[in-house]
Design an enzyme around this catalytic site. Structure first.
Site, PDB file in Angstrom:
ATOM      1  N   PRO A   2       0.770  -1.218   0.000  1.00  0.00           N
ATOM      2  CA  PRO A   2       0.000   0.000   0.000  1.00  0.00           C
ATOM      3  C   PRO A   2       0.799   1.265   0.000  1.00  0.00           C
ATOM      4  CG  PRO A   2       0.398  -0.723   2.204  1.00  0.00           C
ATOM      5  CD  PRO A   2       1.327  -1.436   1.305  1.00  0.00           C
ATOM      6  N   GLU A   3       0.765   1.991  -1.043  1.00  0.00           N
ATOM      7  CA  GLU A   3       0.962   3.420  -0.937  1.00  0.00           C
ATOM      8  C   GLU A   3      -0.228   3.979  -1.704  1.00  0.00           C
ATOM      9  OE1 GLU A   3       4.911   5.030  -1.601  1.00  0.00           O
ATOM     10  OE2 GLU A   3       5.833   3.213  -0.852  1.00  0.00           O
TER      11      GLU A   3
END
Length: 289
Positions: A2-3
């Site tokens: 996750p970014e």
DNA sequence: CACCATGTTCCTTG
DNA sequence: CCAAGGAACATGGT
């Protein structure tokens, strides 16, 4: 995984699968991932609620839900941490080993899994409330960015990870944006000159936009087995998908490899206990005039 | 066994 | 008050 770009692509993928679905029942298999919300509260609030919308704020997923009978709306807050995943399965399909929360939707089920159980799926919006501007929105301007950096003595790379500064930039895209803006990661945030601030502002937006566009072109697989889950996109790297993954990440995880611009070896350093990658030649420590 | 990992929060120290 | 650094969280890959 996750970014901001990965979360954005996931949100776009999940939204049509969830919208309009009613939660029939809730399985909480790891109570720690819903803290500080209690299991009893989460179940009471979720059962019978309908998904109306799914949006993203920084790296958070915001599930809007509504109780048709009670005429109340609320937000379920999700975050993937470093290893979290979310997907929709048919009800008969087996659950992955680290499934933490399962929402039964009738013929399908929504699964939140996290191998490390780092992050959360709960009703606590406090972390979302104090976040900085969305980097791809009009709220994120060079002037505001400059103001937020001014006076900070922290290294610019470390500052970029501060979600109060800009929402959604993580360890990979912080290094990538600084490379594109040709700014040394060790430079104190407050010492960037106006030209550097603008270059970094632009680089952040470009690298995030490119990553979203790239991820949106990859079919999202979401089965329970490891192989298909690796199909979930990550900008610049994924097992078994060599065609898609040209050299998009120019410095991240490339220590010792030649810089794509000048062939100098990419360096890895540690800042605030996280790896930073950069080109020592292209990214100079030029201070303000 | 050692070290590393896409994130956040809390604690200590200065 | 701020900043910096480290640990913690828990599991898996190399």
């Amino acid at each position: 995984m996750p970014e901001l770009p990965e979360v954005e692509v996931l949100v776009q993928h999940l939204c049509p699968l969830l919208r309009g679905k009613i939660i029939r029942s809730v399985q909480i298999r790891r109570e720690r991932v819903i803290r500080p919300t209690s299991a009893a509260t989460l179940k009471r609030v979720l059962v019978g609620a309908k998904f109306t919308e799914l949006t993203r704020r920084g790296k958070f997923l915001l599930f809007q839900l509504r109780h048709p009978q009670r005429k109340t709306s609320f937000t379920l807050v999700g975050h993937l941490g470093m290893t979290g995943r979310m997907f929709v399965l048919r009800s008969g399909e087996p659950l992955p080993k680290h499934a933490a929360v399962v929402l039964e939707l009738g013929r399908r089920r929504f699964v939140y899994e996290d191998q490390r159980y780092f992050r959360r799926l709960n009703l606590d919006e406090s972390s979302v409330a104090r976040m900085g501007p969305e980097p791809l929105s009009k709220d994120f301007t060079p002037a505001k960015f400059a103001q937020a950096l001014a006076g900070s003595s922290r290294a610019i790379k470390v500052k970029l990870l501060d979600q109060d500064l800009v929402a959604g930039v993580g360890n990979i895209y912080a290094s990538e944006a600084l490379f594109r803006a040709r700014i040394a990661p060790q430079l104190p945030a407050g010492k960037l000159n106006a030209e550097q601030v603008r270059a970094l502002w632009k680089a952040i937006r470009e690298v995030l936009t490119q990553a979203i566009r790239f991820g949106s072109t990859i079919p999202l697989h979401h089965g329970p087995d490891a192989a298909s889950r690796d199909g979930l996109f990550y900008y610049g790297r994924a097992a078994g998908a060599p065609d898609y993954y040209e050299e998009r990440l120019r410095v991240y995880d490339r220590a010792g490899q030649p810089c794509s611009r000048c062939k100098t070896k990419i360096q890895r350093i540690v800042q605030a206990a996280r790896s930073t990658y950069f080109c020592p030649k292209c990214q100079r420590k030029i201070s303000a005039r």
